[in-house]
Design a protein around this motif. Structure first.
Motif, PDB file in Angstrom:
ATOM      1  N   LEU A  21       0.818  -1.217   0.000  1.00  0.00           N
ATOM      2  CA  LEU A  21       0.000   0.000   0.000  1.00  0.00           C
ATOM      3  C   LEU A  21       0.851   1.267   0.000  1.00  0.00           C
ATOM      4  CD1 LEU A  21      -2.876  -1.091   2.378  1.00  0.00           C
ATOM      5  CD2 LEU A  21      -2.893  -0.940  -0.116  1.00  0.00           C
ATOM      6  N   GLY A  22       2.154   1.115  -0.289  1.00  0.00           N
ATOM      7  CA  GLY A  22       3.019   2.279  -0.450  1.00  0.00           C
ATOM      8  C   GLY A  22       3.568   2.868   0.826  1.00  0.00           C
ATOM      9  N   LEU A  47      -2.291   2.037 -19.004  1.00  0.00           N
ATOM     10  CA  LEU A  47      -3.565   1.509 -18.500  1.00  0.00           C
ATOM     11  C   LEU A  47      -3.469   0.024 -18.160  1.00  0.00           C
ATOM     12  CD1 LEU A  47      -5.970   3.425 -20.883  1.00  0.00           C
ATOM     13  CD2 LEU A  47      -5.846   3.678 -18.393  1.00  0.00           C
ATOM     14  N   VAL A  48      -2.794  -0.740 -18.989  1.00  0.00           N
ATOM     15  CA  VAL A  48      -2.627  -2.178 -18.718  1.00  0.00           C
ATOM     16  C   VAL A  48      -1.798  -2.380 -17.459  1.00  0.00           C
ATOM     17  CG1 VAL A  48      -1.523  -4.301 -19.573  1.00  0.00           C
ATOM     18  CG2 VAL A  48      -3.015  -2.980 -21.077  1.00  0.00           C
ATOM     19  N   GLU A  49      -0.693  -1.648 -17.330  1.00  0.00           N
ATOM     20  CA  GLU A  49       0.169  -1.792 -16.151  1.00  0.00           C
ATOM     21  C   GLU A  49      -0.555  -1.343 -14.885  1.00  0.00           C
ATOM     22  OE1 GLU A  49       3.582  -2.574 -13.778  1.00  0.00           O
ATOM     23  OE2 GLU A  49       2.749  -3.398 -15.609  1.00  0.00           O
ATOM     24  N   ALA A  50      -1.261  -0.233 -14.947  1.00  0.00           N
ATOM     25  CA  ALA A  50      -2.016   0.241 -13.777  1.00  0.00           C
ATOM     26  C   ALA A  50      -3.101  -0.772 -13.403  1.00  0.00           C
ATOM     27  CB  ALA A  50      -2.632   1.608 -14.053  1.00  0.00           C
ATOM     28  N   GLN A  51      -3.780  -1.343 -14.393  1.00  0.00           N
ATOM     29  CA  GLN A  51      -4.814  -2.340 -14.102  1.00  0.00           C
ATOM     30  C   GLN A  51      -4.213  -3.576 -13.450  1.00  0.00           C
ATOM     31  OE1 GLN A  51      -8.395  -1.887 -14.908  1.00  0.00           O
ATOM     32  NE2 GLN A  51      -8.191  -3.284 -13.177  1.00  0.00           N
ATOM     33  N   PHE A  60      -1.376   1.890  -4.660  1.00  0.00           N
ATOM     34  CA  PHE A  60      -0.356   2.935  -4.557  1.00  0.00           C
ATOM     35  C   PHE A  60       0.594   2.862  -5.749  1.00  0.00           C
ATOM     36  CE2 PHE A  60       3.896   4.352  -3.429  1.00  0.00           C
ATOM     37  CZ  PHE A  60       3.655   5.651  -3.021  1.00  0.00           C
ATOM     38  N   HIS A  61       0.983   1.653  -6.107  1.00  0.00           N
ATOM     39  CA  HIS A  61       1.912   1.460  -7.210  1.00  0.00           C
ATOM     40  C   HIS A  61       1.232   1.774  -8.547  1.00  0.00           C
ATOM     41  CE1 HIS A  61       4.775  -0.156  -4.335  1.00  0.00           C
ATOM     42  NE2 HIS A  61       3.738  -0.749  -3.787  1.00  0.00           N
ATOM     43  N   ALA A  62      -0.060   1.461  -8.651  1.00  0.00           N
ATOM     44  CA  ALA A  62      -0.821   1.843  -9.851  1.00  0.00           C
ATOM     45  C   ALA A  62      -0.849   3.363  -9.974  1.00  0.00           C
ATOM     46  CB  ALA A  62      -2.243   1.287  -9.781  1.00  0.00           C
ATOM     47  N   HIS A  63      -0.999   4.039  -8.855  1.00  0.00           N
ATOM     48  CA  HIS A  63      -1.002   5.502  -8.846  1.00  0.00           C
ATOM     49  C   HIS A  63       0.296   6.056  -9.427  1.00  0.00           C
ATOM     50  CE1 HIS A  63       1.385   8.116  -6.118  1.00  0.00           C
ATOM     51  NE2 HIS A  63       0.613   9.061  -6.622  1.00  0.00           N
ATOM     52  N   GLU A  64       1.427   5.413  -9.114  1.00  0.00           N
ATOM     53  CA  GLU A  64       2.702   5.899  -9.637  1.00  0.00           C
ATOM     54  C   GLU A  64       2.745   5.802 -11.161  1.00  0.00           C
ATOM     55  OE1 GLU A  64       5.564   3.641  -7.315  1.00  0.00           O
ATOM     56  OE2 GLU A  64       5.760   5.311  -5.925  1.00  0.00           O
ATOM     57  N   VAL A  65       2.216   4.717 -11.715  1.00  0.00           N
ATOM     58  CA  VAL A  65       2.164   4.551 -13.170  1.00  0.00           C
ATOM     59  C   VAL A  65       1.251   5.624 -13.773  1.00  0.00           C
ATOM     60  CG1 VAL A  65       1.360   3.019 -15.028  1.00  0.00           C
ATOM     61  CG2 VAL A  65       2.691   2.087 -13.109  1.00  0.00           C
ATOM     62  N   LEU A  66       0.096   5.832 -13.166  1.00  0.00           N
ATOM     63  CA  LEU A  66      -0.864   6.819 -13.671  1.00  0.00           C
ATOM     64  C   LEU A  66      -0.328   8.245 -13.511  1.00  0.00           C
ATOM     65  CD1 LEU A  66      -4.015   5.041 -12.281  1.00  0.00           C
ATOM     66  CD2 LEU A  66      -3.382   5.262 -14.706  1.00  0.00           C
ATOM     67  N   GLU A  67       0.420   8.479 -12.451  1.00  0.00           N
ATOM     68  CA  GLU A  67       1.026   9.800 -12.251  1.00  0.00           C
ATOM     69  C   GLU A  67       2.048  10.099 -13.342  1.00  0.00           C
ATOM     70  OE1 GLU A  67       2.202  12.055  -8.319  1.00  0.00           O
ATOM     71  OE2 GLU A  67       3.731  10.549  -8.826  1.00  0.00           O
ATOM     72  N   ARG A  82      -4.599  12.680 -14.224  1.00  0.00           N
ATOM     73  CA  ARG A  82      -4.531  13.122 -12.822  1.00  0.00           C
ATOM     74  C   ARG A  82      -5.682  12.503 -12.038  1.00  0.00           C
ATOM     75  NH1 ARG A  82      -5.247  18.685 -13.053  1.00  0.00           N
ATOM     76  NH2 ARG A  82      -7.446  18.308 -12.763  1.00  0.00           N
ATOM     77  N   GLY A  83      -6.878  12.522 -12.620  1.00  0.00           N
ATOM     78  CA  GLY A  83      -8.036  11.947 -11.951  1.00  0.00           C
ATOM     79  C   GLY A  83      -7.898  10.451 -11.735  1.00  0.00           C
ATOM     80  N   LEU A  84      -7.360   9.730 -12.723  1.00  0.00           N
ATOM     81  CA  LEU A  84      -7.139   8.295 -12.558  1.00  0.00           C
ATOM     82  C   LEU A  84      -6.142   8.034 -11.430  1.00  0.00           C
ATOM     83  CD1 LEU A  84      -6.973   7.174 -16.310  1.00  0.00           C
ATOM     84  CD2 LEU A  84      -8.878   6.818 -14.690  1.00  0.00           C
ATOM     85  N   ALA A  85      -5.081   8.838 -11.376  1.00  0.00           N
ATOM     86  CA  ALA A  85      -4.099   8.693 -10.287  1.00  0.00           C
ATOM     87  C   ALA A  85      -4.756   8.983  -8.941  1.00  0.00           C
ATOM     88  CB  ALA A  85      -2.909   9.624 -10.531  1.00  0.00           C
ATOM     89  N   GLN A  86      -5.620   9.993  -8.891  1.00  0.00           N
ATOM     90  CA  GLN A  86      -6.310  10.325  -7.638  1.00  0.00           C
ATOM     91  C   GLN A  86      -7.240   9.195  -7.203  1.00  0.00           C
ATOM     92  OE1 GLN A  86      -7.862  14.065  -9.071  1.00  0.00           O
ATOM     93  NE2 GLN A  86      -6.408  15.234  -7.823  1.00  0.00           N
ATOM     94  N   LEU A  87      -7.900   8.545  -8.154  1.00  0.00           N
ATOM     95  CA  LEU A  87      -8.757   7.413  -7.803  1.00  0.00           C
ATOM     96  C   LEU A  87      -7.921   6.289  -7.191  1.00  0.00           C
ATOM     97  CD1 LEU A  87     -11.169   7.319 -10.873  1.00  0.00           C
ATOM     98  CD2 LEU A  87     -11.731   8.022  -8.533  1.00  0.00           C
ATOM     99  N   ALA A  88      -6.749   6.022  -7.763  1.00  0.00           N
ATOM    100  CA  ALA A  88      -5.876   4.974  -7.221  1.00  0.00           C
ATOM    101  C   ALA A  88      -5.393   5.344  -5.822  1.00  0.00           C
ATOM    102  CB  ALA A  88      -4.700   4.728  -8.164  1.00  0.00           C
ATOM    103  N   VAL A  89      -5.058   6.602  -5.602  1.00  0.00           N
ATOM    104  CA  VAL A  89      -4.635   7.039  -4.266  1.00  0.00           C
ATOM    105  C   VAL A  89      -5.818   6.977  -3.301  1.00  0.00           C
ATOM    106  CG1 VAL A  89      -3.782   8.985  -2.900  1.00  0.00           C
ATOM    107  CG2 VAL A  89      -2.724   8.442  -5.066  1.00  0.00           C
ATOM    108  N   GLY A  90      -7.002   7.298  -3.777  1.00  0.00           N
ATOM    109  CA  GLY A  90      -8.192   7.190  -2.929  1.00  0.00           C
ATOM    110  C   GLY A  90      -8.412   5.761  -2.471  1.00  0.00           C
ATOM    111  N   LEU A  91      -8.226   4.798  -3.392  1.00  0.00           N
ATOM    112  CA  LEU A  91      -8.336   3.390  -3.019  1.00  0.00           C
ATOM    113  C   LEU A  91      -7.240   3.018  -2.024  1.00  0.00           C
ATOM    114  CD1 LEU A  91      -9.614   0.603  -3.226  1.00  0.00           C
ATOM    115  CD2 LEU A  91      -8.324   0.255  -5.358  1.00  0.00           C
ATOM    116  N   THR A  92      -6.053   3.577  -2.201  1.00  0.00           N
ATOM    117  CA  THR A  92      -4.946   3.345  -1.255  1.00  0.00           C
ATOM    118  C   THR A  92      -5.354   3.805   0.138  1.00  0.00           C
ATOM    119  OG1 THR A  92      -3.300   3.622  -3.007  1.00  0.00           O
ATOM    120  CG2 THR A  92      -2.531   3.878  -0.732  1.00  0.00           C
TER     121      THR A  92
END
Length: 166
Positions: A21-22, A47-51, A60-67, A82-92
């Motif tokens: 979880l980073g 998108l594939v790597e983040a998924q 957290f790691h998906a967020h880094e890819v999206l960032e 940015r929004g996709l990264a924020q969603l991943a951080v929100g899940l974190t």
């Protein structure tokens, strides 16, 4: 500070190992493999790597890819990434039990991507992700198991928070 981790350009980087979880671990600990930072990935690859990372319970790691995608995207797509990264951080945050942080980032992420609903770039399921983000923001405890709560970034299948694979 002389002992602070720096990259080749002198920017501060925290090289400490991290958990799934980073969260930083002690320097001597064995942490999770991290996604290489600062890579320019084509959108489909990002998108594939983040998924893959989301499905593995590593938002957290998906967020880094999206960032990275956000920082290298053309101007007209930056709010999407940015929004996709924020969603991943929100899940974190939800997985870490930080309900307030989860709500804030999930709502912010949903708002950031909502404007792309009429013509979603790269097959991103904007409507589904907005609904997922707002739903999890309303009940962040459903994100305690991040792999079960992970959304689908593309296509039309959005998992319902708290429903494994659903």
């Amino acid at each position: 500070m002389a002992d602070r981790d720096r990259d080749a350009e002198g920017r501060a980087r925290n090289a400490r190992p991290r958990d799934a979880l980073g969260r930083p671990l002690p320097r001597e600990a064995i942490g999770e493999d991290r996604a290489p930072e600062g890579l320019v990935r084509p959108p489909a690859v990002a998108l594939v790597e983040a998924q893959r990372l989301l499905d593995a319970g590593r938002p957290f790691h998906a967020h880094e890819v999206l960032e990275d995608a956000w920082k290298t995207a053309p101007e007209e797509e930056r709010a999407l990434w940015r929004g996709l990264a924020q969603l991943a951080v929100g899940l974190t945050h939800a997985a870490r039990g930080n309900d307030r942080g989860a709500r804030t980032l999930l709502e912010r992420g949903a708002e950031s991507i909502a404007g792309y609903a009429a013509a979603p770039p790269h097959g991103v399921d904007v409507d589904g992700l907005v609904a997922w983000g707002r739903g999890l923001a309303a009940a962040p405890g459903a994100g305690a198991d991040p792999a079960a709560a992970a959304p689908r970034l593309t296509g039309s299948a959005v998992r319902t928070p708290g429903t494994p694979g659903g």
